[in-house]
Motif scaffolding. Structure first.
Motif, PDB file in Angstrom:
ATOM      1  N   UNK A 183     -33.033   1.977  60.854  1.00 48.22           N
ATOM      2  CA  UNK A 183     -32.633   0.780  60.117  1.00 48.22           C
ATOM      3  C   UNK A 183     -33.083   0.878  58.658  1.00 48.22           C
ATOM      4  N   UNK A 184     -34.265   1.435  58.448  1.00 47.85           N
ATOM      5  CA  UNK A 184     -34.796   1.541  57.086  1.00 47.85           C
ATOM      6  C   UNK A 184     -33.917   2.413  56.204  1.00 47.85           C
ATOM      7  N   UNK A 185     -33.393   3.507  56.791  1.00 46.17           N
ATOM      8  CA  UNK A 185     -32.493   4.382  56.027  1.00 46.17           C
ATOM      9  C   UNK A 185     -31.184   3.679  55.705  1.00 46.17           C
ATOM     10  N   UNK A 186     -30.666   2.919  56.674  1.00 49.82           N
ATOM     11  CA  UNK A 186     -29.396   2.224  56.472  1.00 49.82           C
ATOM     12  C   UNK A 186     -29.534   1.123  55.427  1.00 49.82           C
ATOM     13  N   UNK A 187     -30.706   0.492  55.369  1.00 48.94           N
ATOM     14  CA  UNK A 187     -30.913  -0.605  54.415  1.00 48.94           C
ATOM     15  C   UNK A 187     -30.741  -0.149  52.969  1.00 48.94           C
ATOM     16  N   UNK A 188     -30.819   1.156  52.730  1.00 45.04           N
ATOM     17  CA  UNK A 188     -30.648   1.688  51.379  1.00 45.04           C
ATOM     18  C   UNK A 188     -29.185   1.965  51.038  1.00 45.04           C
ATOM     19  N   UNK A 189     -28.312   1.899  52.019  1.00 46.95           N
ATOM     20  CA  UNK A 189     -26.906   2.277  51.836  1.00 46.95           C
ATOM     21  C   UNK A 189     -26.017   1.064  51.566  1.00 46.95           C
ATOM     22  N   UNK A 190     -24.990   1.212  50.728  1.00 46.44           N
ATOM     23  CA  UNK A 190     -23.996   0.141  50.588  1.00 46.44           C
ATOM     24  C   UNK A 190     -23.181   0.024  51.873  1.00 46.44           C
ATOM     25  N   UNK A 191     -22.994  -1.196  52.333  1.00 45.19           N
ATOM     26  CA  UNK A 191     -22.312  -1.434  53.605  1.00 45.19           C
ATOM     27  C   UNK A 191     -21.099  -2.337  53.428  1.00 45.19           C
ATOM     28  N   UNK A 192     -20.078  -2.077  54.200  1.00 43.61           N
ATOM     29  CA  UNK A 192     -18.908  -2.951  54.310  1.00 43.61           C
ATOM     30  C   UNK A 192     -18.950  -3.538  55.707  1.00 43.61           C
ATOM     31  N   UNK A 193     -19.090  -4.865  55.808  1.00 40.25           N
ATOM     32  CA  UNK A 193     -19.295  -5.515  57.101  1.00 40.25           C
ATOM     33  C   UNK A 193     -18.335  -6.689  57.278  1.00 40.25           C
ATOM     34  N   UNK A 194     -18.143  -7.134  58.520  1.00 43.11           N
ATOM     35  CA  UNK A 194     -17.327  -8.329  58.740  1.00 43.11           C
ATOM     36  C   UNK A 194     -18.039  -9.574  58.233  1.00 43.11           C
ATOM     37  N   UNK A 195     -17.304 -10.692  58.155  1.00 40.48           N
ATOM     38  CA  UNK A 195     -17.873 -11.942  57.657  1.00 40.48           C
ATOM     39  C   UNK A 195     -18.977 -12.485  58.541  1.00 40.48           C
ATOM     40  N   UNK A 196     -19.689 -13.496  58.050  1.00 40.07           N
ATOM     41  CA  UNK A 196     -20.890 -13.993  58.708  1.00 40.07           C
ATOM     42  C   UNK A 196     -20.634 -14.667  60.053  1.00 40.07           C
ATOM     43  N   UNK A 197     -19.457 -15.170  60.308  1.00 40.75           N
ATOM     44  CA  UNK A 197     -19.194 -15.827  61.584  1.00 40.75           C
ATOM     45  C   UNK A 197     -18.819 -14.835  62.680  1.00 40.75           C
ATOM     46  N   UNK A 198     -18.789 -13.574  62.350  1.00 39.84           N
ATOM     47  CA  UNK A 198     -18.449 -12.531  63.304  1.00 39.84           C
ATOM     48  C   UNK A 198     -19.673 -12.178  64.149  1.00 39.84           C
ATOM     49  N   UNK A 199     -19.481 -11.973  65.474  1.00 34.39           N
ATOM     50  CA  UNK A 199     -20.611 -11.686  66.369  1.00 34.39           C
ATOM     51  C   UNK A 199     -21.318 -10.393  65.976  1.00 34.39           C
TER      52      UNK A 199
END
Length: 308
Positions: A183-199
């Motif tokens: 998780x620590x490594x991923x926290x450094x990466x730019x992420x494209x994620x679904x919106x906040x209401x998504x499970x």
């Protein structure tokens, strides 16, 4: 109030305008307007809000739409219900699946259903799990496969399997070389994620927060296709609950990398707790559970655990 009033009203709301509904159901627009005027007069409340961009239901109209949609669907099921009670299961069944499953399962399941229930007509709908659950709640979908983080009491369900999460990156911007990533490594990466209401987004947010980490959010995506398009272009990576990318092309993506500590979503088969399933829907439900179990035994889905 007559059947045609209800039918026309639902079709107008679905189309978003009188003109589009008129073209779809082959009824003159003035006739549609007259039918809706009669319906609103009989109910004593306005049902539609008209504007230059089309029509939308009022608050009362939305409640009316939800109920009428359910009534019309049950009305359409009557013939199959009567015939099913006298012989082979017959009728129409609507089934929803998220894109991560429908890409590979729709075709084989149609074949399985035709072999077991040849008189059942399937209607498939793709969408994210939140949309599918809402459609089931409103009785616009008979059954749906949905990924859930928390089990809400508004629908009935049977949990089928748990699926771990993976980091998905494009080949040209792949960040991980090993079989797992923290998780620590991923926290450094730019992420494209679904919106906040998504499970999926909610379980990702909670997992990182519990680890004392923040997400480096580059963008939010409404659909899986737009999310993967952004990842493919190199705009960022994503966190996805699919370990083998089945149904998606691996040509432009790096090998999925398991995130540790692992966290998962549960895939459930859900149906309404208010509208009883028809005999046809019950038959499809039983078939789908057996089909999914058989699929897991043969496919060995990566990062997935079948729940007995």
């Amino acid at each position: 109030m007559q059947y045609r009033h209800l039918y026309y009203f639902v079709r107008i709301v679905d189309a978003g305008s009188f003109s589009q509904a008129a073209r779809t159901i082959h009824v003159a627009q003035p006739a549609l307007s007259q039918q809706i005027a009669e319906l609103e007069a009989s109910l004593g409340v306005p049902l539609l809000r008209r504007s230059a961009r089309g029509v939308k239901p009022t608050a009362a109209g939305q409640k009316f739409y939800d109920e009428v949609s359910s009534i019309l669907r049950r009305y359409g099921d009557l013939l199959g219900l009567v015939r099913s009670s006298a012989g082979d299961v017959e009728g129409r069944v609507s089934l929803g699946m998220p894109a991560s499953l429908s890409q590979t399962l729709v075709g084989p399941f149609i074949e399985a259903c035709r072999a077991s229930h040849p008189k059942v007509a399937l209607k498939f709908i793709d969408g994210d799990s939140e949309f599918l659950r809402e459609e089931v709640e409103k009785s616009r979908l008979d059954l749906a496969l949905a990924y859930e983080d928390e089990f809400f009491p508004v629908v009935l369900r049977q949990p089928l399997f748990q699926q771990n999460h993976y980091l998905i990156s494009s080949k040209r911007s792949a960040h991980a070389a090993g079989s797992t990533i923290s998780l620590k490594e991923i926290a450094k990466m730019p992420l494209v994620l679904p919106g906040r209401l998504n499970a999926r987004r909610e379980v990702i947010e909670r997992t990182f927060a519990e680890a004392g980490l923040s997400l480096n959010l580059a963008a939010e995506a409404v659909t899986v296709s737009s999310e993967f398009s952004a990842v493919r272009s190199g705009a960022g990576s994503t966190i996805f609950n699919l370990g083998d990318m089945s149904g998606f092309s691996l040509d432009d993506f790096a090998e999925p990398v398991l995130i540790e500590p692992t966290f998962y979503l549960t895939c459930c088969l859900i149906w309404s707790n208010e509208s009883p399933l028809t005999l046809a829907a019950e038959g499809v439900k039983t078939l789908l559970i057996n089909f999914m179990k058989d699929h897991f035994q043969k496919a060995h889905r990566r990062g997935a655990l079948w729940l007995d």
